[in-house]
Design an enzyme around this catalytic site. Structure first.
Site, PDB file in Angstrom:
ATOM      1  N   GLU A  91     -31.146  21.579  36.419  1.00 22.12           N
ATOM      2  CA  GLU A  91     -29.923  22.135  35.562  1.00 22.12           C
ATOM      3  C   GLU A  91     -29.482  21.368  34.343  1.00 22.12           C
ATOM      4  O   GLU A  91     -29.079  21.672  33.236  1.00 22.12           O
ATOM      5  CB  GLU A  91     -29.344  23.331  36.330  1.00 22.12           C
ATOM      6  CG  GLU A  91     -28.791  24.327  35.369  1.00 22.12           C
ATOM      7  CD  GLU A  91     -29.683  24.974  34.655  1.00 22.12           C
ATOM      8  OE1 GLU A  91     -29.627  24.480  33.400  1.00 22.12           O
ATOM      9  OE2 GLU A  91     -30.783  26.049  34.752  1.00 22.12           O
ATOM     10  N   LYS A 101     -32.344  15.625  25.830  1.00 18.88           N
ATOM     11  CA  LYS A 101     -32.600  16.944  25.236  1.00 18.88           C
ATOM     12  C   LYS A 101     -33.675  18.313  25.166  1.00 18.88           C
ATOM     13  O   LYS A 101     -34.353  19.030  25.749  1.00 18.88           O
ATOM     14  CB  LYS A 101     -31.133  17.677  25.304  1.00 18.88           C
ATOM     15  CG  LYS A 101     -30.084  17.227  26.462  1.00 18.88           C
ATOM     16  CD  LYS A 101     -28.535  17.457  25.813  1.00 18.88           C
ATOM     17  CE  LYS A 101     -27.729  17.129  26.628  1.00 18.88           C
ATOM     18  NZ  LYS A 101     -25.950  16.665  26.114  1.00 18.88           N
ATOM     19  N   LEU A 116     -24.991  25.085  32.015  1.00 19.63           N
ATOM     20  CA  LEU A 116     -25.126  26.613  31.786  1.00 19.63           C
ATOM     21  C   LEU A 116     -26.436  26.795  32.318  1.00 19.63           C
ATOM     22  O   LEU A 116     -27.352  25.702  32.218  1.00 19.63           O
ATOM     23  CB  LEU A 116     -25.103  26.734  30.114  1.00 19.63           C
ATOM     24  CG  LEU A 116     -23.968  26.236  29.065  1.00 19.63           C
ATOM     25  CD1 LEU A 116     -24.395  25.861  28.433  1.00 19.63           C
ATOM     26  CD2 LEU A 116     -23.134  27.760  29.791  1.00 19.63           C
ATOM     27  N   ALA A 133     -25.105  20.703  30.759  1.00 22.52           N
ATOM     28  CA  ALA A 133     -24.169  21.260  31.742  1.00 22.52           C
ATOM     29  C   ALA A 133     -24.897  22.276  32.761  1.00 22.52           C
ATOM     30  O   ALA A 133     -25.451  22.740  33.374  1.00 22.52           O
ATOM     31  CB  ALA A 133     -22.823  21.037  31.659  1.00 22.52           C
ATOM     32  N   GLU A 142     -18.701   9.239  24.996  1.00 21.40           N
ATOM     33  CA  GLU A 142     -19.434   7.810  25.991  1.00 21.40           C
ATOM     34  C   GLU A 142     -18.546   6.307  25.423  1.00 21.40           C
ATOM     35  O   GLU A 142     -17.880   6.082  24.684  1.00 21.40           O
ATOM     36  CB  GLU A 142     -20.920   7.485  25.958  1.00 21.40           C
ATOM     37  CG  GLU A 142     -21.806   8.288  25.461  1.00 21.40           C
ATOM     38  CD  GLU A 142     -21.899   9.190  27.711  1.00 21.40           C
ATOM     39  OE1 GLU A 142     -21.573   7.981  28.359  1.00 21.40           O
ATOM     40  OE2 GLU A 142     -21.420   9.986  28.045  1.00 21.40           O
ATOM     41  N   ASP A 144     -29.066  11.694  22.938  1.00 21.86           N
ATOM     42  CA  ASP A 144     -29.045  11.970  23.967  1.00 21.86           C
ATOM     43  C   ASP A 144     -29.519  13.784  23.543  1.00 21.86           C
ATOM     44  O   ASP A 144     -30.084  14.129  24.259  1.00 21.86           O
ATOM     45  CB  ASP A 144     -27.757  12.282  24.254  1.00 21.86           C
ATOM     46  CG  ASP A 144     -27.021  12.825  25.436  1.00 21.86           C
ATOM     47  OD1 ASP A 144     -27.665  12.354  26.202  1.00 21.86           O
ATOM     48  OD2 ASP A 144     -26.549  13.826  25.646  1.00 21.86           O
ATOM     49  N   LYS A 186     -31.147  12.326  33.244  1.00 21.71           N
ATOM     50  CA  LYS A 186     -31.772  12.335  32.392  1.00 21.71           C
ATOM     51  C   LYS A 186     -34.146  12.144  31.887  1.00 21.71           C
ATOM     52  O   LYS A 186     -34.815  12.153  31.779  1.00 21.71           O
ATOM     53  CB  LYS A 186     -31.983  12.685  30.318  1.00 21.71           C
ATOM     54  CG  LYS A 186     -30.405  13.676  30.647  1.00 21.71           C
ATOM     55  CD  LYS A 186     -30.019  14.245  28.877  1.00 21.71           C
ATOM     56  CE  LYS A 186     -28.961  14.750  28.823  1.00 21.71           C
ATOM     57  NZ  LYS A 186     -27.489  13.344  29.388  1.00 21.71           N
ATOM     58  N   GLY A 197     -18.980  17.117  30.471  1.00 25.50           N
ATOM     59  CA  GLY A 197     -17.494  17.520  31.156  1.00 25.50           C
ATOM     60  C   GLY A 197     -18.024  16.926  32.560  1.00 25.50           C
ATOM     61  O   GLY A 197     -18.764  18.029  33.108  1.00 25.50           O
ATOM     62  N   VAL A 232     -29.658  19.743  30.179  1.00 21.41           N
ATOM     63  CA  VAL A 232     -29.245  19.446  29.713  1.00 21.41           C
ATOM     64  C   VAL A 232     -28.586  21.300  29.742  1.00 21.41           C
ATOM     65  O   VAL A 232     -28.270  21.686  30.257  1.00 21.41           O
ATOM     66  CB  VAL A 232     -30.584  20.818  28.705  1.00 21.41           C
ATOM     67  CG1 VAL A 232     -30.403  21.071  27.104  1.00 21.41           C
ATOM     68  CG2 VAL A 232     -31.617  20.247  28.946  1.00 21.41           C
TER      69      VAL A 232
END
Ligand code: ASP
Ligand code: MG
Length: 805
Positions: free
Chosen positions: A589, A666, A596, A594, A651, A662, A562, A786, A592
């Site tokens: 993509e 996003k 989706l 993962a 993490e 984080d 990011k 994931g 933000v």
């Protein structure tokens, strides 16, 4: 009758010679009537020319000549005294005179073909075959243009037919290629590589049914296989198509070779002496079934000369003056291009003549320069030409775009007035890459995509595995050859320009080398790699420094990292400008949500003019799990947190999740997608870590998790009935009026039965509110974290980039 023609390399001592003899004896055994045309053996023509030149400069050629004689005799008991003595006399004379002319040169070179034909005759006779040496000077009559004589056709035809009627049908004539005689009986030659022409003339005069040209190549290729590994043999060509190719430097076809064959529709087969089983290329009346061949030829060592000036506009006679002055300087001009505005004229000359051409033009246009009609004569040295024979300019956009995408900008494009072909002039250094790019485009051979993967964490490794797994399928279904050319950790690089194999990757530690980023770029350049995509699956704060350099060196970018999108807005803009300038794409993509399809959806809505008014949601899978579970159970917060840690949802130091940065990043990325110019410092983030635990080591933190419990118990107790806790990112404000948005990340209580309240497990959810959808947001929900889903998402971006190519 069949005419068999053998080239110099086929006739070289050893395997070539043996094979040629067996081809001839084979035909004789099958009672196939043949006549054989031969070139000089091996490098004889070049050697004779070199000796002549050396002698004229006063050099001692005795050793060279001795070696020549030994090679040509090859230990055979054969009488070459006549030819050797002709040569000796010529060399002596030229040595004394210090000079020679084209007539002497023709007589010298001619001995190569004479020796060759006599030698083959001798060997065949020794094997009991009736063979006869035939000197083509008896019947091929030419003008006196030594070095490149023109055939006098009627006379030659008549003489040839007459000569051959005297040869018994049982005898195999072994005819000298390349050589002829003028009306005074003096030796002439038909130009370098002229034996091919000799053979097609013979085929024509004797009404042969086929001409078989035995060479050391497999046939005619779609491009030079030494330059283009994907080049394919063209199985069949029409005469016209072959003629086009010949004009563009396909060297096994002499420019004149095709015409005598075309006239009588005699098929020509180009075969490899050393590969007897292969079919080679057949040139006959019908061409390729697909409606025209396309082949690529490459010419090197040219310079582009450009004459520029406003005064050229509409002026009569400028072109004539250019070409006259160049002709006077004996400079031959190849491709010519003139802008329709007539403001400049560009054309190609041989590199070594570029400066001479410039001087000639400067002299010719001296007064025009003075009058400012001509502004200057410019020379761009070291350019090459790629010609695509059979190419319509109208359909050239695909290969053209591919060139541009690969950072190759043609200096000049030219399409010939006759026939279908397009020539592109580019810098010589770009030739290998350009010819492969064009070849790949027009033959739609699997498109090779070269991937460089940076980062060997879980996402990186999963991605590499996914790519290895999907490769064959993508090749089969989409004709895309996905190669990983580089895999790098922060310190070590594994590079293979042919593509890293799973096996090689398994030995990463042994095979990789320490590297500096520039060395990676150098490797990519050295191998002229095209269609490059760099993938950043690092978590590095510094790797982003290389993004601009990657783009400038021809890479599209895919990133799961990011950083590039969340450091200062100046960089964000600079990166996008550079991408636009170099026509490169950058997809992220997975930044933000993962895998989706969130960013894609937002982009689509935004670019289609839909006003997005608010984006709200649970952006972190980790924190989603934490609060979904905590809200639904009576266990203390620390226990749930410990479970998240143990399940690998966090993490390594969970504070990186809990501090909220984080999620803040996003949110910022989404804001910037909407062309809002927020900075990270403007995101208001509620830090979920109690102040007492924010500093200190990870170990210490992990041992004091219970300190969370009273705080979160209190928050839970204070929340209204029927609500649950959710850590929510919210982008809002009067977005159509301002340059920035309000960006908040905070822990809130939401109704149990609301969209946010119903989220389960580690799912993410995003609500996108727009003007036309009003109170009903577009909702995107699913696994938002994931390694496997993120890697899939990255892979998706890679495929999307390829799809746009
Ligand atoms: N021996 C001549 C040359 O090398 C002619 C030929 O081989 O076609 O040019
Ligand atoms: Mg050649």
């Amino acid at each position: 009758m069949q005419i068999l023609k053998f080239g110099g390399k086929s006739l070289a001592n050893g395997e070539g010679l043996r094979t040629v003899l067996s081809i001839i004896t084979g035909k004789v055994g099958q009672r196939q009537p043949i006549a054989v045309v031969v070139s000089a053996r091996d490098k004889a023509t070049d050697q004779l020319e070199a000796m002549l030149e050396k002698a004229s400069q006063g050099g001692d050629i005795s050793a060279d000549f001795q070696a020549f004689k030994e090679y040509q005799t090859a230990g055979e008991d054969i009488d070459f005294s006549e030819e050797f003595s002709i040569l000796q006399k010529i060399f002596d004379g030229v040595f004394l005179l210090g000079n020679y002319n084209d007539k002497i040169k023709d007589n010298t070179l001619a001995q190569g073909e004479v020796l060759s034909a006599k030698f083959i005759t001798h060997l065949l006779t020794k094997q009991g075959i009736k063979a006869e040496f035939v000197d083509s000077r008896h019947f091929y009559t030419t003008d006196s243009f030594f070095g490149n004589a023109q055939l006098i056709e009627d006379t030659s035809r008549r003489n040839t037919i007459q000569y051959f009627t005297q040869i018994s049908s049982e005898v195999v004539p072994i005819v000298t290629g390349f050589i002829a005689a003028n009306v005074h009986g003096q030796t002439t030659t038909l130009g370098r590589n002229g034996s091919n022409y000799s053979a097609s003339l013979l085929a024509n005069f004797l009404d042969a049914e086929e001409l078989q040209n035995y060479t050391h190549v497999d046939g005619i290729f779609t491009a030079n296989p030494e330059l283009v590994p994907d080049a394919k043999i063209i199985q069949q060509l029409s005469f016209e198509e072959a003629n086009e190719l010949a004009n563009f430097g396909t060297s096994i076809l002499h420019a004149k070779t095709i015409i005598p064959l075309l006239e009588k529709k005699i098929p020509l087969r180009i075969l490899n002496t050393f590969k007897a089983q292969e079919q080679g290329t057949l040139i006959c009346e019908e061409g390729t079934s697909t409606g025209g061949i396309r082949a690529i030829s490459v010419l090197e060592d040219y310079a582009l000369v450009i004459l520029e000036g406003r005064g050229l506009l509409g002026k009569v006679g400028v072109d004539a003056r250019i070409f006259r002055s160049l002709a006077d300087a004996k400079i031959s001009v190849s491709i010519i291009s003139q802008g329709s505005s007539e403001r400049g004229i560009g054309f190609l000359v041989a590199n070594k003549e570029a400066q001479k051409a410039k001087q000639a033009l400067e002299k010719e246009f001296e007064t025009d320069v003075y009058n400012q009609d001509v502004s200057k004569v410019r020379v761009v040295e070291d350019v090459g030409v790629i010609s695509i024979v059979g190419q319509n300019l109208a359909d050239f956009d695909k290969p053209y775009n591919a060139l541009i995408r690969n950072q190759i900008t043609p200096l000049l494009i030219n399409n010939s007035a006759t026939g279908k072909n397009v020539s592109v002039v580019i810098y010589k250094k770009d030739l290998p890459k350009a010819v492969n790019v064009i070849h790949g485009e027009i033959f739609e051979i699997s498109k090779r995509i070269n991937l460089a993967i940076f980062g060997r964490g879980t996402v990186g490794n999963t991605l590499i595995e996914q790519i290895f797994e999907a490769r064959t399928d993508i090749l089969k279904r989409r004709n895309i050859n996905l190669q990983i050319i580089a895999i790098a950790s922060s310190k070590e690089l594994l590079f293979n320009h042919r593509g890293i194999t799973p096996k090689q990757y398994a030995f990463f530690t042994e095979q990789a080398h320490p590297y500096a980023f520039n060395q990676f770029i150098t490797l990519v350049q050295q191998h002229h790699l095209e269609n490059l995509i760099a993938i950043d699956v690092t978590a590095s704060k510094t790797f982003v420094e290389h993004y601009l350099s990657l783009v400038k060196n021809g890479f599209d970018l895919v990133s799961a990292n990011k950083i590039a999108n969340t450091i200062d807005y100046t960089f964000y803009k600079k990166l996008r400008e550079t991408l636009a300038q170099y026509k490169k794409q950058y997809l992220y993509e997975t930044n933000v949500g993962a895998g989706l399809p969130l960013i894609d959806t937002i982009k689509l809505l935004h670019h289609s003019g839909e006003n997005i008014t608010r984006i709200k949601g649970i952006f972190s899978g980790t924190l989603s799990f934490l609060f979904n579970t905590y809200s639904a159970s009576n266990a203390p917060f620390s226990q749930i947190l410990q479970r998240a840690i143990d399940s690998g949802y966090t993490e390594p130091d969970p504070r990186e999740d809990l501090c909220g940065n984080d999620v803040g990043r996003k949110l910022l990325i989404l804001a910037r997608e909407l062309d809002l110019e927020n900075e990270f410092s403007e995101v208001s983030i509620e830090n979920l870590i109690p102040e007492t635990l924010r500093s200190g080591s990870r170990e210490e933190f992990l041992s004091r998790l219970q300190e969370f419990d009273p705080i979160y118990q209190k928050i839970k107790d204070n929340a209204p009935k029927g609500t649950v806790l959710r850590y929510v990112g919210d982008l809002h404000g009067d977005l159509s009026q301002t340059q920035t948005a309000h960006l908040n990340v905070q822990l809130v209580s939401v109704p149990e039965n609301s969209a946010l309240g119903q989220v389960k497990g580690a799912d993410s959810i995003f609500e996108i509110y727009t003007e036309s959808y009003g109170e009903n947001p577009i909702v995107i929900q699913g696994a938002g974290a994931g390694a496997a889903v993120t890697a899939r998402g990255v892979f998706g971006d890679i495929l999307r980039i390829i799809g746009n190519k």
